[in-house]
Design a protein around this motif. Structure first.
Motif, mmCIF file in Angstrom:
data_model
loop_
_atom_site.group_PDB
_atom_site.id
_atom_site.type_symbol
_atom_site.label_atom_id
_atom_site.label_comp_id
_atom_site.label_asym_id
_atom_site.label_seq_id
_atom_site.Cartn_x
_atom_site.Cartn_y
_atom_site.Cartn_z
ATOM 1 N N VAL A 130 16.550 62.745 25.136
ATOM 2 C CA VAL A 130 17.158 61.246 25.035
ATOM 3 C C VAL A 130 15.877 60.013 25.048
ATOM 4 C CG1 VAL A 130 18.695 59.747 25.705
ATOM 5 C CG2 VAL A 130 19.502 62.100 25.273
ATOM 6 N N LEU A 131 15.581 60.496 26.255
ATOM 7 C CA LEU A 131 14.417 59.393 26.531
ATOM 8 C C LEU A 131 13.330 59.249 25.594
ATOM 9 C CD1 LEU A 131 14.177 59.821 30.677
ATOM 10 C CD2 LEU A 131 15.232 58.030 29.550
ATOM 11 N N ASP A 132 12.742 60.302 25.055
ATOM 12 C CA ASP A 132 11.564 60.429 24.234
ATOM 13 C C ASP A 132 12.174 59.642 22.833
ATOM 14 O OD1 ASP A 132 10.018 61.783 25.894
ATOM 15 O OD2 ASP A 132 10.280 63.778 25.178
ATOM 16 N N PHE A 133 13.410 60.217 22.570
ATOM 17 C CA PHE A 133 13.653 59.510 21.240
ATOM 18 C C PHE A 133 13.983 57.756 21.399
ATOM 19 C CE2 PHE A 133 17.205 58.223 18.490
ATOM 20 C CZ PHE A 133 16.739 58.738 17.310
ATOM 21 N N ALA A 134 14.483 57.385 22.426
ATOM 22 C CA ALA A 134 14.801 55.913 22.599
ATOM 23 C C ALA A 134 13.377 55.532 22.799
ATOM 24 C CB ALA A 134 15.295 55.859 24.122
ATOM 25 N N ASP A 135 12.452 55.975 23.417
ATOM 26 C CA ASP A 135 11.038 55.470 23.383
ATOM 27 C C ASP A 135 10.508 55.234 22.138
ATOM 28 O OD1 ASP A 135 8.303 54.535 24.820
ATOM 29 O OD2 ASP A 135 7.737 56.330 24.148
ATOM 30 N N ALA A 136 10.500 56.348 21.203
ATOM 31 C CA ALA A 136 10.176 56.261 19.932
ATOM 32 C C ALA A 136 10.737 55.290 19.168
ATOM 33 C CB ALA A 136 10.161 57.742 19.257
ATOM 34 N N ALA A 137 12.056 54.994 19.315
ATOM 35 C CA ALA A 137 12.753 54.121 18.553
ATOM 36 C C ALA A 137 12.793 52.532 19.215
ATOM 37 C CB ALA A 137 14.255 54.695 18.480
ATOM 38 N N SER A 138 12.052 52.404 20.100
ATOM 39 C CA SER A 138 11.806 51.167 20.905
ATOM 40 C C SER A 138 13.272 50.583 21.397
ATOM 41 C CB SER A 138 11.429 50.296 19.872
ATOM 42 O OG SER A 138 9.910 50.730 19.548
ATOM 43 N N ILE A 139 13.786 51.727 21.964
ATOM 44 C CA ILE A 139 15.389 51.259 22.519
ATOM 45 C C ILE A 139 15.054 51.262 24.145
ATOM 46 C CG2 ILE A 139 17.904 52.036 22.908
ATOM 47 C CD1 ILE A 139 17.563 53.464 20.083
ATOM 48 N N PRO A 140 14.932 50.288 24.874
ATOM 49 C CA PRO A 140 14.892 50.100 26.242
ATOM 50 C C PRO A 140 16.189 50.896 27.070
ATOM 51 C CG PRO A 140 15.495 48.038 25.484
ATOM 52 C CD PRO A 140 14.941 48.874 24.320
ATOM 53 N N VAL A 141 15.693 51.734 28.141
ATOM 54 C CA VAL A 141 16.734 52.379 28.869
ATOM 55 C C VAL A 141 16.796 51.650 30.443
ATOM 56 C CG1 VAL A 141 17.722 54.685 29.378
ATOM 57 C CG2 VAL A 141 16.374 54.410 27.335
ATOM 58 N N VAL A 142 17.982 51.606 30.663
ATOM 59 C CA VAL A 142 18.183 51.034 32.145
ATOM 60 C C VAL A 142 19.238 51.819 32.749
ATOM 61 C CG1 VAL A 142 19.054 48.820 33.245
ATOM 62 C CG2 VAL A 142 17.783 48.538 30.998
ATOM 63 N N ILE A 143 19.031 52.194 33.871
ATOM 64 C CA ILE A 143 19.973 52.946 34.816
ATOM 65 C C ILE A 143 21.043 51.958 35.361
ATOM 66 C CG2 ILE A 143 20.334 54.232 36.894
ATOM 67 C CD1 ILE A 143 17.838 55.387 36.483
ATOM 68 N N VAL A 144 22.246 52.129 35.304
ATOM 69 C CA VAL A 144 23.441 51.260 35.767
ATOM 70 C C VAL A 144 24.117 52.225 36.589
ATOM 71 C CG1 VAL A 144 25.332 49.717 35.333
ATOM 72 C CG2 VAL A 144 23.324 49.654 34.050
ATOM 73 N N SER A 145 24.215 52.238 37.695
ATOM 74 C CA SER A 145 24.709 53.383 38.551
ATOM 75 C C SER A 145 25.292 52.600 39.939
ATOM 76 C CB SER A 145 23.822 54.415 39.020
ATOM 77 O OG SER A 145 24.426 55.562 39.597
ATOM 78 N N ASN A 146 26.755 53.158 40.302
ATOM 79 C CA ASN A 146 27.064 53.075 41.678
ATOM 80 C C ASN A 146 26.548 54.218 42.676
ATOM 81 O OD1 ASN A 146 29.135 51.485 40.930
ATOM 82 N ND2 ASN A 146 30.701 52.770 40.521
ATOM 83 N N THR A 147 26.093 53.763 43.919
ATOM 84 C CA THR A 147 25.747 54.605 44.803
ATOM 85 C C THR A 147 25.643 53.870 46.151
ATOM 86 O OG1 THR A 147 23.748 55.868 45.273
ATOM 87 C CG2 THR A 147 23.369 53.913 44.175
ATOM 88 N N LEU A 148 25.859 54.530 47.149
ATOM 89 C CA LEU A 148 25.675 54.261 48.474
ATOM 90 C C LEU A 148 24.175 54.038 48.927
ATOM 91 C CD1 LEU A 148 27.137 53.330 51.130
ATOM 92 C CD2 LEU A 148 26.752 56.085 51.686
ATOM 93 N N MET A 149 23.176 54.562 48.213
ATOM 94 C CA MET A 149 21.888 54.418 48.700
ATOM 95 C C MET A 149 20.993 54.555 47.163
ATOM 96 S SD MET A 149 19.126 53.813 50.159
ATOM 97 C CE MET A 149 20.007 53.272 51.553
ATOM 98 N N GLY A 150 20.583 53.384 46.647
ATOM 99 C CA GLY A 150 20.066 53.785 45.379
ATOM 100 C C GLY A 150 18.518 54.241 45.769
ATOM 101 N N GLN A 151 17.930 53.960 46.917
ATOM 102 C CA GLN A 151 16.642 54.734 47.099
ATOM 103 C C GLN A 151 16.554 55.990 46.772
ATOM 104 O OE1 GLN A 151 13.788 52.361 47.525
ATOM 105 N NE2 GLN A 151 12.699 54.302 47.245
ATOM 106 N N VAL A 152 17.511 56.617 47.248
ATOM 107 C CA VAL A 152 17.439 58.177 46.968
ATOM 108 C C VAL A 152 17.261 58.555 45.551
ATOM 109 C CG1 VAL A 152 18.881 60.325 47.111
ATOM 110 C CG2 VAL A 152 18.970 58.438 48.916
ATOM 111 N N HIS A 153 18.094 57.675 44.579
ATOM 112 C CA HIS A 153 17.838 58.057 43.113
ATOM 113 C C HIS A 153 16.423 57.636 42.689
ATOM 114 C CE1 HIS A 153 22.360 57.521 42.340
ATOM 115 N NE2 HIS A 153 22.170 58.450 43.211
#
Length: 262
Positions: A130-153
């Motif tokens: 999915v990431l490779d396809f998005a990159d080839a299609a110039s579609i930027p990808v952003v993470i939007v996530s609930n978490t108690l500690m984003g640094q772990v991600h």
């Protein structure tokens, strides 16, 4: 399935979409031993606070946190729990004063260590494609996530050489709001100079993800099935624009949307 726009941005959840997670057996015991050692080293321990007591309170605190998260799926604009609220409130509420003060003052690092200790994470099969396809299609990808500690991600992505695949990472503990607060999605869209209406949002549950997408007015509201997708804490009438079983299904949706737009 609703006809989907060609996305100008792909906003994705972390757990259940990018990675599959599983709790490690005995993580509460190991975390309790660590906390007990830290309290003793800081002269903040107590004979009344044994390792078994700490383990019990970590286990029950995690249950309270889970129920709080379910409750926070009801308000329109919930804020995120703080590190201190988790440790001093949910875990250490009845501990001796010095022990409670220690976990309050060191809550952020304890959350980071707990996040690493608690779960194993594995990138979902097909998501790299999915990431490779998005990159080839110039579609930027952003993470939007609930978490108690984003640094772990963030650390997981660094270890797996995936950090550069994402334009931005939006974590609820860092921005102080949590899904289904639509501001989470708006933050992700603004990070790439877009609006929610021009982006797809991909999450793995109804009450935090699909509901958030509806509230934000996303251009494509995609549900990716994961372990707890259908364990809804309360009845919802919202519907996803499309439901996929895994990243391979998301990849096919992307291909179709680009072919239709060509």
């Amino acid at each position: 399935m609703t006809a989907l726009i060609k996305p100008r941005g792909l906003l994705v959840d972390f757990g259940g979409v990018i990675v599959e997670t599983a709790n490690r057996t005995g993580w509460q015991s190991k975390m309790a031993e660590l906390v007990h050692e830290r309290l003793a080293a800081a002269d903040a321990g107590s004979p009344q606070l044994r390792v078994a007591d700490i383990e019990r309170d970590i286990r029950e605190g995690a249950k309270a946190d889970s129920r709080w998260k379910d409750a926070m799926s009801r308000p329109f604009a919930p804020a995120e729990l703080t590190y201190q609220e988790f440790w001093e409130g949910f875990v250490a509420g009845d501990w001796p004063v010095r022990a409670r003060e220690y976990v309050r003052d060191n809550a952020k690092e304890l959350c980071r260590e707990m996040g690493e200790m608690k779960q194993e994470r594995v990138t979902r099969d097909g998501f790299i494609e999915v990431l490779d396809f998005a990159d080839a299609a110039s579609i930027p990808v952003v993470i939007v996530s609930n978490t108690l500690m984003g640094q772990v991600h963030r650390d997981f992505l660094t270890r797996n050489h995936l950090t550069e695949c994402f334009v931005e990472q939006i974590y609820s503990d860092e921005v102080r709001v949590r899904k289904p607060n639509p501001e989470m999605i708006h933050l992700g869209a603004r990070a790439i100079g877009e609006t929610a209406a021009t982006c797809w949002y991909v999450g793995d549950n109804f009450d935090r993800d699909v509901l958030c997408g509806v509230r934000a007015g996303v251009g494509g509201n995609i549900l990716m099935e994961a372990r707890s997708t259908y364990d809804q804490p309360y009845e919802l009438t919202v519907k996803a624009d499309a439901i996929v079983a895994d990243p391979w299904g998301l990849l096919e949706l992307l291909r179709v949307s680009l072919e239709r737009a060509a």
